[in-house]
Scaffold this motif. Structure first.
Motif, PDB file in Angstrom:
ATOM      1  N   LEU A  28       0.859  -1.175   0.000  1.00 14.51           N
ATOM      2  CA  LEU A  28       0.000   0.000   0.000  1.00 14.51           C
ATOM      3  C   LEU A  28       0.901   1.232   0.000  1.00 14.51           C
ATOM      4  O   LEU A  28       1.783   1.372   0.847  1.00 14.51           O
ATOM      5  CB  LEU A  28      -0.875   0.012   1.260  1.00 14.51           C
ATOM      6  N   LYS A  29       0.677   2.110  -0.950  1.00 16.80           N
ATOM      7  CA  LYS A  29       1.408   3.370  -1.052  1.00 16.80           C
ATOM      8  C   LYS A  29       0.383   4.468  -0.775  1.00 16.80           C
ATOM      9  O   LYS A  29      -0.587   4.621  -1.519  1.00 16.80           O
ATOM     10  CB  LYS A  29       2.000   3.499  -2.461  1.00 16.80           C
ATOM     11  N   ILE A  30       0.593   5.211   0.317  1.00 13.35           N
ATOM     12  CA  ILE A  30      -0.447   6.134   0.782  1.00 13.35           C
ATOM     13  C   ILE A  30       0.160   7.421   1.344  1.00 13.35           C
ATOM     14  O   ILE A  30       1.223   7.403   1.946  1.00 13.35           O
ATOM     15  CB  ILE A  30      -1.320   5.431   1.858  1.00 13.35           C
ATOM     16  N   ARG A  31      -0.544   8.514   1.105  1.00 13.07           N
ATOM     17  CA  ARG A  31      -0.240   9.788   1.774  1.00 13.07           C
ATOM     18  C   ARG A  31      -1.374  10.015   2.762  1.00 13.07           C
ATOM     19  O   ARG A  31      -2.542   9.856   2.407  1.00 13.07           O
ATOM     20  CB  ARG A  31      -0.183  10.934   0.776  1.00 13.07           C
ATOM     21  N   TYR A  32      -1.039  10.385   3.982  1.00 13.49           N
ATOM     22  CA  TYR A  32      -2.085  10.563   4.987  1.00 13.49           C
ATOM     23  C   TYR A  32      -1.674  11.555   6.064  1.00 13.49           C
ATOM     24  O   TYR A  32      -0.513  11.803   6.292  1.00 13.49           O
ATOM     25  CB  TYR A  32      -2.440   9.221   5.632  1.00 13.49           C
ATOM     26  N   ASP A  33      -2.681  12.113   6.698  1.00  7.51           N
ATOM     27  CA  ASP A  33      -2.509  13.043   7.813  1.00  7.51           C
ATOM     28  C   ASP A  33      -3.790  12.992   8.626  1.00  7.51           C
ATOM     29  O   ASP A  33      -4.840  13.301   8.110  1.00  7.51           O
ATOM     30  CB  ASP A  33      -2.259  14.444   7.279  1.00  7.51           C
ATOM     31  N   ASP A  34      -3.795  12.586   9.819  1.00  6.72           N
ATOM     32  CA  ASP A  34      -2.723  12.208  10.704  1.00  6.72           C
ATOM     33  C   ASP A  34      -2.640  10.699  10.900  1.00  6.72           C
ATOM     34  O   ASP A  34      -1.618  10.185  11.337  1.00  6.72           O
ATOM     35  CB  ASP A  34      -2.919  12.851  12.073  1.00  6.72           C
ATOM     36  N   GLY A  35      -3.697   9.961  10.621  1.00  2.96           N
ATOM     37  CA  GLY A  35      -3.695   8.515  10.786  1.00  2.96           C
ATOM     38  C   GLY A  35      -4.590   7.868   9.742  1.00  2.96           C
ATOM     39  O   GLY A  35      -5.340   8.545   9.043  1.00  2.96           O
ATOM     40  N   GLU A  44      -9.044  -5.527   8.065  1.00  7.26           N
ATOM     41  CA  GLU A  44      -7.970  -4.545   8.245  1.00  7.26           C
ATOM     42  C   GLU A  44      -6.621  -5.143   7.856  1.00  7.26           C
ATOM     43  O   GLU A  44      -6.283  -6.247   8.270  1.00  7.26           O
ATOM     44  CB  GLU A  44      -7.916  -4.080   9.698  1.00  7.26           C
ATOM     45  N   VAL A  45      -5.866  -4.381   7.058  1.00  7.57           N
ATOM     46  CA  VAL A  45      -4.544  -4.843   6.614  1.00  7.57           C
ATOM     47  C   VAL A  45      -3.425  -3.886   7.014  1.00  7.57           C
ATOM     48  O   VAL A  45      -2.261  -4.265   6.990  1.00  7.57           O
ATOM     49  CB  VAL A  45      -4.507  -5.107   5.090  1.00  7.57           C
ATOM     50  N   ALA A  46      -3.760  -2.659   7.363  1.00 14.44           N
ATOM     51  CA  ALA A  46      -2.728  -1.700   7.769  1.00 14.44           C
ATOM     52  C   ALA A  46      -3.379  -0.571   8.560  1.00 14.44           C
ATOM     53  O   ALA A  46      -4.542  -0.237   8.347  1.00 14.44           O
ATOM     54  CB  ALA A  46      -2.005  -1.132   6.553  1.00 14.44           C
ATOM     55  N   ARG A  47      -2.570   0.006   9.449  1.00 15.73           N
ATOM     56  CA  ARG A  47      -2.999   1.187  10.193  1.00 15.73           C
ATOM     57  C   ARG A  47      -1.770   1.910  10.706  1.00 15.73           C
ATOM     58  O   ARG A  47      -0.717   1.317  10.895  1.00 15.73           O
ATOM     59  CB  ARG A  47      -3.937   0.846  11.342  1.00 15.73           C
ATOM     60  N   ASP A  48      -1.934   3.187  10.930  1.00 20.03           N
ATOM     61  CA  ASP A  48      -0.881   3.956  11.574  1.00 20.03           C
ATOM     62  C   ASP A  48      -1.526   5.106  12.325  1.00 20.03           C
ATOM     63  O   ASP A  48      -2.441   5.768  11.803  1.00 20.03           O
ATOM     64  CB  ASP A  48       0.133   4.499  10.560  1.00 20.03           C
ATOM     65  N   ASN A  49      -1.067   5.302  13.559  1.00 16.91           N
ATOM     66  CA  ASN A  49      -1.466   6.447  14.351  1.00 16.91           C
ATOM     67  C   ASN A  49      -2.967   6.491  14.609  1.00 16.91           C
ATOM     68  O   ASN A  49      -3.586   7.550  14.545  1.00 16.91           O
ATOM     69  CB  ASN A  49      -0.986   7.732  13.659  1.00 16.91           C
ATOM     70  N   VAL A  50      -3.560   5.342  14.901  1.00 19.69           N
ATOM     71  CA  VAL A  50      -4.996   5.254  15.171  1.00 19.69           C
ATOM     72  C   VAL A  50      -5.186   4.797  16.607  1.00 19.69           C
ATOM     73  O   VAL A  50      -4.651   3.771  17.014  1.00 19.69           O
ATOM     74  CB  VAL A  50      -5.693   4.277  14.205  1.00 19.69           C
ATOM     75  N   THR A  71       2.543  14.949   2.534  1.00 16.28           N
ATOM     76  CA  THR A  71       2.824  15.157   1.107  1.00 16.28           C
ATOM     77  C   THR A  71       3.731  14.075   0.536  1.00 16.28           C
ATOM     78  O   THR A  71       3.999  14.062  -0.650  1.00 16.28           O
ATOM     79  CB  THR A  71       3.474  16.537   0.870  1.00 16.28           C
ATOM     80  N   VAL A  72       4.201  13.182   1.407  1.00 17.93           N
ATOM     81  CA  VAL A  72       5.134  12.137   0.995  1.00 17.93           C
ATOM     82  C   VAL A  72       4.451  10.778   1.119  1.00 17.93           C
ATOM     83  O   VAL A  72       3.819  10.481   2.136  1.00 17.93           O
ATOM     84  CB  VAL A  72       6.395  12.156   1.891  1.00 17.93           C
ATOM     85  N   PHE A  73       4.570   9.948   0.088  1.00 19.73           N
ATOM     86  CA  PHE A  73       3.983   8.616   0.145  1.00 19.73           C
ATOM     87  C   PHE A  73       4.709   7.755   1.168  1.00 19.73           C
ATOM     88  O   PHE A  73       5.937   7.760   1.246  1.00 19.73           O
ATOM     89  CB  PHE A  73       4.056   7.917  -1.218  1.00 19.73           C
ATOM     90  N   ALA A  74       3.931   7.019   1.951  1.00 21.64           N
ATOM     91  CA  ALA A  74       4.473   6.013   2.872  1.00 21.64           C
ATOM     92  C   ALA A  74       4.108   4.651   2.297  1.00 21.64           C
ATOM     93  O   ALA A  74       3.044   4.485   1.689  1.00 21.64           O
ATOM     94  CB  ALA A  74       3.870   6.184   4.258  1.00 21.64           C
ATOM     95  N   ASN A  75       4.993   3.695   2.462  1.00 18.31           N
ATOM     96  CA  ASN A  75       4.761   2.346   1.934  1.00 18.31           C
ATOM     97  C   ASN A  75       4.534   1.372   3.076  1.00 18.31           C
ATOM     98  O   ASN A  75       5.281   1.368   4.049  1.00 18.31           O
ATOM     99  CB  ASN A  75       5.962   1.888   1.102  1.00 18.31           C
ATOM    100  N   PHE A  76       3.506   0.552   2.930  1.00 13.88           N
ATOM    101  CA  PHE A  76       3.172  -0.458   3.926  1.00 13.88           C
ATOM    102  C   PHE A  76       3.065  -1.806   3.230  1.00 13.88           C
ATOM    103  O   PHE A  76       2.391  -1.934   2.202  1.00 13.88           O
ATOM    104  CB  PHE A  76       1.842  -0.128   4.607  1.00 13.88           C
TER     105      PHE A  76
END
Length: 87
Positions: A28-35, A44-50, A71-76
């Protein structure tokens, strides 16, 4: 936006896989703010800051991320979610 505003968004993106058994890895390549929480076919397959174990429409992030991080893609690596793919 006021600090007390509800700041959640639900997004659903359809994608097709001809032969799910042929997929060995999935990222998964995703840009997100804040979680975020990501699901494949309801699992569910991925989460961050939840914060919440079972997120809901008023769930909030556990902490703020720098705005520039969005603004930067994160990879999971969500390869464990390959089993949830359907034809």
């Amino acid at each position: 936006m006021s600090p007390r505003a509800d700041e959640s968004i639900y997004l659903r993106a359809r994608f097709d896989v001809d032969d799910p058994k042929s997929i060995a890895s999935l990222f998964l390549k995703i840009r997100y703010d804040d979680g975020f929480c990501a699901y494949i076919n309801g699992q569910e397959v991925a989460r961050d800051n939840v914060r919440d174990r079972a997120p809901h429409w008023r769930s909030r992030a556990t902490r703020a991320r720098n705005d520039s991080a969005a603004t930067v893609f994160a990879n999971f690596d969500v390869s464990a979610g390959v089993r949830f793919l359907k034809k």
